[in-house]
Structures are given as C-alpha cells and as structure tokens.
Motif scaffolding. Structure first.
Motif, PDB file in Angstrom:
ATOM      1  N   GLU A 261       0.843  -1.207   0.000  1.00 49.72           N
ATOM      2  CA  GLU A 261       0.000   0.000   0.000  1.00 49.72           C
ATOM      3  C   GLU A 261       0.868   1.244   0.000  1.00 49.72           C
ATOM      4  O   GLU A 261       2.006   1.234   0.494  1.00 49.72           O
ATOM      5  N   TRP A 262       0.319   2.335  -0.530  1.00 49.70           N
ATOM      6  CA  TRP A 262       1.068   3.591  -0.580  1.00 49.70           C
ATOM      7  C   TRP A 262       1.441   4.076   0.815  1.00 49.70           C
ATOM      8  O   TRP A 262       2.491   4.699   0.995  1.00 49.70           O
ATOM      9  N   ALA A 263       0.610   3.762   1.791  1.00 48.12           N
ATOM     10  CA  ALA A 263       0.882   4.194   3.164  1.00 48.12           C
ATOM     11  C   ALA A 263       2.152   3.559   3.731  1.00 48.12           C
ATOM     12  O   ALA A 263       2.710   4.041   4.717  1.00 48.12           O
ATOM     13  N   GLU A 264       2.626   2.485   3.105  1.00 48.37           N
ATOM     14  CA  GLU A 264       3.825   1.789   3.577  1.00 48.37           C
ATOM     15  C   GLU A 264       5.109   2.396   3.000  1.00 48.37           C
ATOM     16  O   GLU A 264       6.209   2.017   3.427  1.00 48.37           O
ATOM     17  N   ILE A 265       4.974   3.297   2.056  1.00 43.29           N
ATOM     18  CA  ILE A 265       6.134   3.859   1.359  1.00 43.29           C
ATOM     19  C   ILE A 265       6.524   5.212   1.943  1.00 43.29           C
ATOM     20  O   ILE A 265       5.693   6.118   2.071  1.00 43.29           O
ATOM     21  N   THR A 300       3.601   3.614 -11.655  1.00 47.07           N
ATOM     22  CA  THR A 300       2.280   3.038 -11.388  1.00 47.07           C
ATOM     23  C   THR A 300       1.367   3.935 -10.575  1.00 47.07           C
ATOM     24  O   THR A 300       0.189   3.661 -10.438  1.00 47.07           O
ATOM     25  N   ARG A 301       1.924   5.035 -10.049  1.00 38.66           N
ATOM     26  CA  ARG A 301       1.137   5.865  -9.138  1.00 38.66           C
ATOM     27  C   ARG A 301      -0.107   6.451  -9.813  1.00 38.66           C
ATOM     28  O   ARG A 301      -1.191   6.469  -9.231  1.00 38.66           O
ATOM     29  N   THR A 307      -7.764   4.626  -9.801  1.00 41.36           N
ATOM     30  CA  THR A 307      -8.708   3.605  -9.323  1.00 41.36           C
ATOM     31  C   THR A 307      -9.255   3.941  -7.943  1.00 41.36           C
ATOM     32  O   THR A 307     -10.228   3.324  -7.496  1.00 41.36           O
ATOM     33  N   GLY A 308      -8.605   4.896  -7.258  1.00 45.35           N
ATOM     34  CA  GLY A 308      -9.039   5.240  -5.903  1.00 45.35           C
ATOM     35  C   GLY A 308      -8.648   4.199  -4.875  1.00 45.35           C
ATOM     36  O   GLY A 308      -9.195   4.161  -3.769  1.00 45.35           O
ATOM     37  N   SER A 309      -7.688   3.352  -5.217  1.00 45.05           N
ATOM     38  CA  SER A 309      -7.264   2.286  -4.319  1.00 45.05           C
ATOM     39  C   SER A 309      -6.033   2.695  -3.519  1.00 45.05           C
ATOM     40  O   SER A 309      -5.203   3.465  -3.994  1.00 45.05           O
ATOM     41  N   GLY A 310      -5.927   2.181  -2.325  1.00 45.19           N
ATOM     42  CA  GLY A 310      -4.739   2.427  -1.521  1.00 45.19           C
ATOM     43  C   GLY A 310      -3.616   1.481  -1.879  1.00 45.19           C
ATOM     44  O   GLY A 310      -2.479   1.625  -1.406  1.00 45.19           O
ATOM     45  N   LEU A 311      -3.924   0.498  -2.734  1.00 46.45           N
ATOM     46  CA  LEU A 311      -2.918  -0.463  -3.176  1.00 46.45           C
ATOM     47  C   LEU A 311      -1.992   0.173  -4.211  1.00 46.45           C
ATOM     48  O   LEU A 311      -2.429   0.977  -5.033  1.00 46.45           O
ATOM     49  N   ILE A 312      -0.727  -0.213  -4.156  1.00 49.48           N
ATOM     50  CA  ILE A 312       0.221   0.292  -5.147  1.00 49.48           C
ATOM     51  C   ILE A 312      -0.003  -0.382  -6.492  1.00 49.48           C
ATOM     52  O   ILE A 312      -0.023   0.265  -7.536  1.00 49.48           O
ATOM     53  N   GLY A 318      -9.497  -1.692  -8.777  1.00 46.01           N
ATOM     54  CA  GLY A 318      -8.864  -1.224  -7.552  1.00 46.01           C
ATOM     55  C   GLY A 318      -8.582  -2.308  -6.544  1.00 46.01           C
ATOM     56  O   GLY A 318      -8.108  -2.037  -5.437  1.00 46.01           O
ATOM     57  N   GLY A 319      -8.850  -3.564  -6.903  1.00 50.43           N
ATOM     58  CA  GLY A 319      -8.601  -4.682  -5.998  1.00 50.43           C
ATOM     59  C   GLY A 319      -7.207  -5.253  -6.143  1.00 50.43           C
ATOM     60  O   GLY A 319      -6.446  -4.874  -7.044  1.00 50.43           O
TER      61      GLY A 319
END
Length: 405
Positions: A261-265, A300-301, A307-312, A318-319
């Motif tokens: 997830e972007w929050a991990e970066i 990839t950002r 997609t509105g996803s928190g996933l990178i 968005g899954g």
C-alpha cells in the motif's frame, strides 16, 4: 450373636438351585440369590450406618465363588472406612456419564482447533489445505475415534500408506495431527505424550522427508539472464508487469508486493515498511528502495490513484492482483521460471558475484535465522548496509552486459 454360616465349597454352591437366598459363608452377609427361573447372582447384605444395603456383586457362574468373596471383602473394607459402597458406585456411574458426554472425537476436536486458529492464518487457502488433508487422509481412520483413544498405531495407520508416495503431504499431515492432539491435551480432552510427535518417536518409524523426496526449488532466472529479462519486462505494460519489476528489484515475495500500500512507502527516506501481518515471519520488515524501485513506483502511481485504491499495484477495479497474475506475465514471456525464483536469483548474485556477507542477504530476504541464539542477539535490521546492496542489485538488473557492478 448371629449364627455364622457354613463356608460352602464351589461344588456345593453349584448345586444350589432352590429359589431364595443361600448363605455361602466365608464373608459375613454373602448370599447366592436364586430366582424362580433358576437364574443365580451374588448379593452382599451389609449395614452402612443405620442403613441396610443389598449390594449386587455379579451373576453366577460368571463371577465365581472366590471372586464373589473377594468383592464382598472389598465392600466391607469400604464400610469400615466410612464409605457407602452403593453411593460410591452411583458416583462412579455419574462420573462415567459425564466423561462420556464430554468425550470428543478426533474430527470434533480438529474442527474446533481450526475454528480457534484460523484467525491467525494468512488466508482462506491455508484453512482449506488443513481441512482437505484431514478429510482425505485422517478422518477416514481417526475421525470418529475418541481423541483420548488415539495411539501411535492409529497415527501410523494414517501416514504409512502415503509417506513414500506423497511425502510432503504426509509430513504436513503429521504436523497437523500433532498440533490437534497437543491442543486436545491442553483443553483436557486427552492425557499423556503426543503419539504424532516426530523427534525421538515417529522418526524411528518413517524415513525423513529429505531422504524420501528430493527438494524441488522454485525455478529461477539465472543471474546472468536477469538483465535481459528485465529489459524485456520494461516493454510490457500493465499493473502485473510493473509489480513484477518491483518484486525483482526488492527481492520480495509475491504476496508482499501484491498487498503493498502507498501508506507503507516513505519516499523521502526511500523505505518500504511491510507490516508483520503480511510477512511470512510475522515480523515487520523494512526494505531500502533503490532509485530504480522508486522509478517503478512513480510509473504506477497515476494508475493506482485513478482507481481510488490504496494499493500500489491493483487491478482495473482497484482490488488486489491475483496470486497468479505475476506468474502469468512470465508465462506470456515464455520463461520457464516463477516470480518467487527471483529471490534465488538475488541470493545467487550476492553469493557468487559480490563481497556482501551472506547474513546481509538473508536479512534482505527476511529469512528467519535458524540459530535462535544468534537471532535473539540480532536486534537491528542493518538497513543502511542493505541499502548499498540493493542499489548494486538494481544496477545489475538494469545493466546491459549482465555482469554484476
């Protein structure tokens, strides 16, 4: 003073056929009762406090005269100790009913164990594997057995037919049975040693897994071929291909990358912090990001934000990418290897083409040290030392010649 009954012999007792109670002597109050149909049984008349008791001691001739006298003496010994033998029997019967009511079968305990443990398992696939192996191999033999009645021979009967044919499955099954029986003991459903334990027990019955089946490693791209593969990969669009590039540069596992997830970066510090919940070791792991890895994230950002996803790395909805998505990329590239194999490629590169110490590579791969004492003393993660190594690995992946830099 009551008259003492004559002590009859076994032959004399066998001749008693007249209905009624016949004193046989030897123990005060011991009688052979004969009913109208000439059925015979032993009765002991005793006085317990102010209560007169008639205690049955079993049928004749199943219970012999000598056995009846022994039982009668035991009853009288209890009375002398202030114990009512009739009440003692009733208590024993009640205890037996309670034990029988609470007695669990192996299948019942196994299902309860899975229900309690599944929250700590990584995914539903793990639960399915547990359930499927137990249903296929353990339940047909152990399923309806009381869990406290399972012995070494019971476990051997499950494992023996598949140990040499499906060694890995059999080894995992043994471990699962051992865990279930350990849990059953702690929960009070059985006592004693675990009949499914390996060391010093079943290892004397079955050959070790390593002696039966050759270990098959994940097929990997050779170190010298990684740069050419990476160049080809750069020409492929799509989230899965980009995720595979990030996997190669970080030497991470597929699940760790697909769930990133972007929050991990931390882009300023160039660190990716993977939470313990997604790590195989169940310990947080920090990955120093090379300039190349950061470039992949930038690539990839825009797609991820759209997609509105928190996933990178995410699919069009968005899954999370499927567990086969990265493998599919390699198959389309006609490469006989799997994403996980790049961890081996990285390890080979460190060992054969660099001077970096092997333990630094093991830390980069987030491997748990086999030496528990050494692991306990190693509190840091050598992040900055690993940063140089990961930068050098990225340089190798992006090199033209394929030689390490």
């Amino acid at each position: 003073m009551p008259k003492k009954a004559k002590e009859l012999s076994a032959l004399e007792v066998s001749r008693l056929k007249k209905p009624g109670n016949h004193a046989v002597g030897g123990v005060t109050g011991l009688y052979l009762y004969v009913n109208e149909a000439e059925g015979r049984s032993w009765v002991l008349r005793i006085l317990v406090g102010d209560k007169r008791r008639h205690v049955g001691l079993g049928g004749y001739p199943t219970v012999t005269l000598a056995q009846a006298r022994d039982r009668a003496r035991e009853m009288r010994e209890l009375v002398l100790k202030g114990i009512d033998p009739v009440e003692k029997r009733r208590e024993a019967a009640r205890d037996l009913k309670i034990r029988q009511a609470s007695r669990k079968t192996f299948e019942e305990v196994a299902q309860a164990f899975i229900a309690y443990q599944e929250h700590s398992w990584k995914n539903t696939k793990h639960r399915k594997q547990w359930s499927s192996t137990l249903e296929a191999y353990a339940y047909p033999i152990l399923g309806q057995m009381p869990v406290d009645a399972i012995t070494e021979q019971s476990v051997i009967a499950v494992l023996e037919p598949i140990w040499t044919l499906k060694t890995e499955t059999a080894s995992r099954l043994r471990g699962r049975i051992e865990s279930i029986l350990d849990w059953a003991r702690v929960r009070g459903h059985r006592d004693g040693d675990n009949p499914a334990r390996w060391k010093g027990h079943l290892d004397k019955v079955f050959p070790a897994q390593s002696l039966v089946k050759k270990v098959e490693h994940f097929p990997a791209v050779p170190v010298s071929m990684v740069p050419s593969f990476y160049r080809r990969l750069e020409g492929i669009s799509g989230a899965s291909a980009i995720a595979l590039r990030f996997l190669i540069l970080t030497a991470a596992r597929s699940g760790e990358v697909r769930g990133a997830e972007w929050a991990e970066i931390d882009t300023e510090q160039a660190i990716w912090t993977i939470p313990a919940s997604r790590m195989k070791s169940k310990r947080q792991h920090r990955v120093p990001l090379s300039a190349a890895a950061l470039a992949v994230l930038r690539a990839t950002r825009e797609h991820a934000l759209a997609t509105g996803s928190g996933l990178i790395f995410c699919n069009s909805k968005g899954g999370q990418l499927s567990d086969m998505s990265l493998t599919a990329v390699m198959r389309r590239m006609m490469v006989e290897a799997v994403p996980h194999g790049f961890r081996s490629s990285f390890r080979d590169w460190v060992g054969e083409h660099t001077q970096y110490p092997s333990d630094l590579a093991e830390m980069a791969l987030a491997h748990v040290l086999p030496n528990k004492t050494e692991a306990a003393y190693r509190r840091g993660d050598a992040l900055e030392k690993r940063r140089g190594m990961m930068d050098a690995w990225a340089s190798h992946c992006l090199s033209v010649s394929g030689h390490a830099r």
